[in-house]
Design an enzyme around this catalytic site. Structure first.
Site, mmCIF file in Angstrom:
data_model
loop_
_atom_site.group_PDB
_atom_site.id
_atom_site.type_symbol
_atom_site.label_atom_id
_atom_site.label_comp_id
_atom_site.label_asym_id
_atom_site.label_seq_id
_atom_site.Cartn_x
_atom_site.Cartn_y
_atom_site.Cartn_z
ATOM 1 N N TRP A 49 11.488 -7.033 19.706
ATOM 2 C CA TRP A 49 9.851 -6.562 19.926
ATOM 3 C C TRP A 49 9.009 -7.699 19.778
ATOM 4 C CZ3 TRP A 49 5.405 -6.814 17.320
ATOM 5 C CH2 TRP A 49 4.629 -5.860 17.630
ATOM 6 N N HIS A 50 9.300 -8.898 19.068
ATOM 7 C CA HIS A 50 8.197 -9.793 19.065
ATOM 8 C C HIS A 50 8.128 -10.638 20.631
ATOM 9 C CE1 HIS A 50 8.191 -8.917 14.562
ATOM 10 N NE2 HIS A 50 6.987 -9.607 14.888
ATOM 11 N N GLY A 51 9.167 -10.642 21.015
ATOM 12 C CA GLY A 51 9.341 -11.291 22.241
ATOM 13 C C GLY A 51 10.704 -11.339 22.974
ATOM 14 N N SER B 89 13.632 -5.620 15.566
ATOM 15 C CA SER B 89 12.390 -6.387 15.394
ATOM 16 C C SER B 89 12.053 -7.782 16.010
ATOM 17 C CB SER B 89 12.280 -6.665 13.881
ATOM 18 O OG SER B 89 11.043 -7.265 13.363
#
Length: 374
Positions: free
Chosen positions: A325-327, A322
């Site tokens: 995925w955000h950066g 997660s």
């Protein structure tokens, strides 16, 4: 093209008028029109991005057909792997290639060995993380037999590129959104009014709350050493309102615009700051993303069915993915690890599933009676 831009303020009424007054007699024309304007909307940032989303859509459309037409489980799995390889490969190259190369260089430099491999001068395509997960949900669900494949290529392409939720979610499942492209839609006054109010509420969150908080937060974060501990604490509170206003505001706008065109998207934020523990918080925050991780990664890994050590392992995997995925940055990975540690006490004590009801669930606005449930 941003939702709070002049271009979009011109774009949306024109699309709305043409959709309901010119193309309202044919489902195929409605879908083709939505596909066209969605590609215009997406290509407004950079027309080259269109090649990637078209490629992902084309491959997964035919993968869905091939999986359903095949009788061999082994062949079906091969087609699924093709979809996973192409989509995750494109996401990896455009979002994570430079991160891995730079991290590799830094790792070797720490032991005194200097390397100079080349990095790619690429632009990160807008929304690639969102539409990649959306199209993967289709092929995975078709492979598992949860949904039937579609032979309507226009409806499928429109489902992947639907402009209200294309660049920042919610991440819709094919089981919910794709059938809506296959059913004829008629104008509903009440639904449109509700959608318009939700758009206004989302714009209020984004423009009034988030943007004003960002002005204060950015100023403090640029030179934190100039401010007192009390001011830094206040800034963290403002930052919490900023990120919530940004993310949930965009989701509200996307859901509201979808209603204007006769579509129903699932709720993406459900008053997460009223959560009673961290497990409930992650069931309310960015619901479309967290539920995607749960259904397509956490449960296939074994979920909560096995012993506690496996549950802990799966929890760390999900939170690290997660964060990634955000950066493409180590700070996001550490953020994921940090949240996994925060989640551990709740998991070990089995308190993470204590509060399953969601305050204000599936409502555009919260009511007093909802707060009494806290």
């Amino acid at each position: 093209m941003l939702f709070n831009s002049l271009e979009f303020a011109i774009f949306l009424p024109i699309v709305f008028f043409c959709y309901w007054f010119i193309f309202n007699h044919s489902l195929r024309l409605q879908n083709l029109f939505l596909l066209t304007v969605s590609y215009i909307f997406y290509g407004w940032w950079d027309y080259r991005f269109l090649v990637l989303i078209a490629l992902s859509s084309l491959i997964d459309f035919f993968v869905g057909l091939l999986i359903c037409n095949s009788q061999s489980p082994k062949v079906k799995k091969i087609f699924l792997y093709i979809s996973l390889s192409v989509n995750i490969g494109l996401l990896g190259i455009f979002k994570y290639y430079n991160f891995f190369v730079e991290s590799w260089i830094e790792a070797w430099s720490m032991i005194g060995y200097n390397m100079t491999p080349s990095t790619l001068h690429i632009i990160l395509p807008v929304g690639i993380s969102f539409y990649t997960f959306q199209t993967l949900s289709y092929t995975i669900d078709v492979y598992k037999g949860k949904i039937k494949h579609t032979k309507n290529i226009i409806a499928f392409f429109a489902f992947i590129s639907f402009f209200p939720q294309l660049v920042a979610g919610p991440i819709e499942r094919a089981s919910n959104l794709l059938p809506q492209f296959c059913n004829f839609r008629v104008f509903q006054y009440k639904k449109s009014i509700d959608g318009a109010f939700q758009v206004l509420w989302g714009l209020f969150k984004k423009v009034v709350i988030a943007d004003n908080c960002a002005f204060f937060v950015n100023k403090v974060f640029e030179s934190p050493d100039l401010y007192s501990s009390g001011m830094l604490f206040l800034t963290m509170i403002f930052f919490a309102f900023q990120i919530y206003g940004d993310f949930s505001g965009y989701s509200d706008i996307a859901i509201g615009i979808s209603k204007l065109f006769g579509f129903s998207l699932k709720i993406n934020f459900s008053y997460p700051y009223f959560s009673r523990n961290i497990g409930e918080f992650w069931r309310r925050w960015h619901i479309s993303l967290t539920s995607w991780f749960k259904d397509y990664i956490y449960i296939p890994l074994g979920g909560s069915r096995k012993n506690i050590s496996n549950q802990i392992r799966n929890t760390f995997i999900i939170f690290i993915i997660s964060g990634f995925w955000h950066g493409a940055n180590w700070t996001f990975i550490f953020w994921g690890i940090y949240n996994a540690f925060l989640f551990l006490p709740s998991l070990i004590t089995k308190n993470n599933r204590r509060y399953l009801s969601i305050v204000g669930s599936n409502k555009s606005s919260v009511e007093l009676s909802d707060f009494l449930k806290i």
